[in-house]
Design a protein around this motif. Structure first.
Motif, PDB file in Angstrom:
ATOM      1  N   HIS A  24      41.933  41.072  30.682  1.00  0.00           N
ATOM      2  CA  HIS A  24      40.599  40.487  30.520  1.00  0.00           C
ATOM      3  C   HIS A  24      40.524  39.684  29.217  1.00  0.00           C
ATOM      4  O   HIS A  24      39.968  38.580  29.187  1.00  0.00           O
ATOM      5  CB  HIS A  24      39.538  41.585  30.557  1.00  0.00           C
ATOM      6  CG  HIS A  24      38.143  41.067  30.476  1.00  0.00           C
ATOM      7  ND1 HIS A  24      37.525  40.439  31.524  1.00  0.00           N
ATOM      8  CD2 HIS A  24      37.266  41.055  29.457  1.00  0.00           C
ATOM      9  CE1 HIS A  24      36.312  40.069  31.149  1.00  0.00           C
ATOM     10  NE2 HIS A  24      36.129  40.429  29.898  1.00  0.00           N
ATOM     11  N   ASP A  30      38.403  33.250  36.877  1.00  0.00           N
ATOM     12  CA  ASP A  30      38.963  34.409  36.184  1.00  0.00           C
ATOM     13  C   ASP A  30      39.884  35.181  37.120  1.00  0.00           C
ATOM     14  O   ASP A  30      40.961  35.621  36.717  1.00  0.00           O
ATOM     15  CB  ASP A  30      37.850  35.343  35.690  1.00  0.00           C
ATOM     16  CG  ASP A  30      37.006  34.735  34.580  1.00  0.00           C
ATOM     17  OD1 ASP A  30      37.284  33.597  34.158  1.00  0.00           O
ATOM     18  OD2 ASP A  30      36.058  35.411  34.140  1.00  0.00           O
ATOM     19  N   LEU A  57      43.798  36.202  36.515  1.00  0.00           N
ATOM     20  CA  LEU A  57      44.244  37.605  36.579  1.00  0.00           C
ATOM     21  C   LEU A  57      45.362  37.767  37.602  1.00  0.00           C
ATOM     22  O   LEU A  57      46.380  38.402  37.333  1.00  0.00           O
ATOM     23  CB  LEU A  57      43.073  38.527  36.928  1.00  0.00           C
ATOM     24  CG  LEU A  57      42.065  38.761  35.822  1.00  0.00           C
ATOM     25  CD1 LEU A  57      40.824  39.471  36.372  1.00  0.00           C
ATOM     26  CD2 LEU A  57      42.669  39.561  34.683  1.00  0.00           C
ATOM     27  N   PRO A  60      37.161  44.029  37.386  1.00  0.00           N
ATOM     28  CA  PRO A  60      36.952  43.852  35.949  1.00  0.00           C
ATOM     29  C   PRO A  60      37.354  45.118  35.207  1.00  0.00           C
ATOM     30  O   PRO A  60      37.446  46.194  35.805  1.00  0.00           O
ATOM     31  CB  PRO A  60      35.445  43.587  35.831  1.00  0.00           C
ATOM     32  CG  PRO A  60      34.857  44.137  37.075  1.00  0.00           C
ATOM     33  CD  PRO A  60      35.924  44.054  38.130  1.00  0.00           C
TER      34      PRO A  60
END
Length: 103
Positions: free
Chosen positions: A90, A59, A63, A3
């Protein structure tokens, strides 16, 4: 990909609305609409991104797909967007994972 790093001490993290706005700006700035459509705008070479959230991709998948598209979608024409920062990636994920009715 990990992240994005936390904001600098004393800085506040961007709100969801701010991240969605950054994601929309990147959609235009990075030329995504030259191949994809989003909310009635853009082209139809690649999938319509309007309802990406309904596809239930993680997610991490999004990515990875941004950074190495051919690994996630073999044979794709999509270029890698590995020049974007973790925060920019993000923001794109947040925008795409938010159903259109919420935006």
């Amino acid at each position: 990909a990990p992240p994005p790093p936390p904001p600098p001490k004393g800085a506040k993290a961007p709100s969801r609305a701010e991240e969605i706005a950054v994601g929309r700006r990147l959609l235009h700035q990075e030329g995504c609409l030259m191949c994809h459509s989003y909310q009635g705008e853009g082209e139809d070479v690649g999938p319509d991104l309007t309802d990406e959230a309904s596809r239930k991709r993680t997610d991490a998948w999004l990515l990875g797909h941004f950074q190495n598209p051919d690994k996630y979608s073999p044979g794709t024409q999509m270029p890698a967007f590995d020049h974007l920062t973790a925060a920019q990636l993000h923001a794109l994920v947040v925008m795409l994972q938010t159903p259109p009715a919420v935006k």
